[in-house]
Design a protein around this motif. Sequence first.
Motif, PDB file in Angstrom:
ATOM      1  N   LEU A 142      -2.550  -2.218  -3.431  1.00 29.14           N
ATOM      2  CA  LEU A 142      -2.643  -0.975  -2.977  1.00 29.14           C
ATOM      3  C   LEU A 142      -4.255  -0.572  -2.462  1.00 29.14           C
ATOM      4  CD1 LEU A 142      -0.932   0.956  -5.560  1.00 29.14           C
ATOM      5  CD2 LEU A 142      -0.327   1.218  -3.395  1.00 29.14           C
ATOM      6  N   VAL A 143      -5.329  -0.859  -2.954  1.00 29.53           N
ATOM      7  CA  VAL A 143      -6.503  -0.892  -2.615  1.00 29.53           C
ATOM      8  C   VAL A 143      -6.541  -1.438  -1.098  1.00 29.53           C
ATOM      9  CG1 VAL A 143      -9.015  -1.580  -2.940  1.00 29.53           C
ATOM     10  CG2 VAL A 143      -7.574  -0.784  -4.969  1.00 29.53           C
ATOM     11  N   TYR A 144      -6.187  -2.789  -0.848  1.00 33.92           N
ATOM     12  CA  TYR A 144      -6.171  -3.384   0.372  1.00 33.92           C
ATOM     13  C   TYR A 144      -5.539  -2.515   1.423  1.00 33.92           C
ATOM     14  CZ  TYR A 144      -6.290  -7.153   3.560  1.00 33.92           C
ATOM     15  OH  TYR A 144      -6.695  -8.117   4.642  1.00 33.92           O
ATOM     16  N   SER A 145      -4.555  -1.795   1.076  1.00 35.66           N
ATOM     17  CA  SER A 145      -3.764  -0.836   1.941  1.00 35.66           C
ATOM     18  C   SER A 145      -4.524   0.538   2.119  1.00 35.66           C
ATOM     19  CB  SER A 145      -2.251  -0.507   1.344  1.00 35.66           C
ATOM     20  OG  SER A 145      -1.623   0.264   2.043  1.00 35.66           O
ATOM     21  N   ALA A 146      -5.026   0.887   1.311  1.00 33.16           N
ATOM     22  CA  ALA A 146      -6.039   2.144   1.222  1.00 33.16           C
ATOM     23  C   ALA A 146      -7.049   1.857   2.451  1.00 33.16           C
ATOM     24  CB  ALA A 146      -6.361   2.555   0.001  1.00 33.16           C
TER      25      ALA A 146
END
Length: 124
Positions: free
Chosen positions: A60-64
Amino acid sequence: MLKKKKKNKKKEVYALGQYISMSAHKVRRVIDQIRGRSYEETLMILELMPYRACYPIFKLVYSAAANASYNMDSNKTNLIISKAEVNESTTVKKLKPRARGRSYPIKRPTCHINIVVKDISLDK
């Protein structure tokens, strides 16, 4: 005399993970460690922590960050985790067969994770 309106450029971008099959309590243990940290520091922390909740949070952090670089044209080194929250979701209920024809309920909790990243270079 007319005043020109400035275009408000978005400063925050988010990524939302829904129905992750993990207890919200266990995910909060990891989320509390990364809240307010920089993007690069967050990725290092998540790679080195031994918890199972780290992998979906890492994604999720990578996607954000990918959302921020695409939507705001921001550099990933300028991103910080401004808000990270975990909410409880539905509980998947199953029945496990036991001895003498009885059944035993199994409850699998799920949660929603919301990661918001902020570009600190836009604040200046």
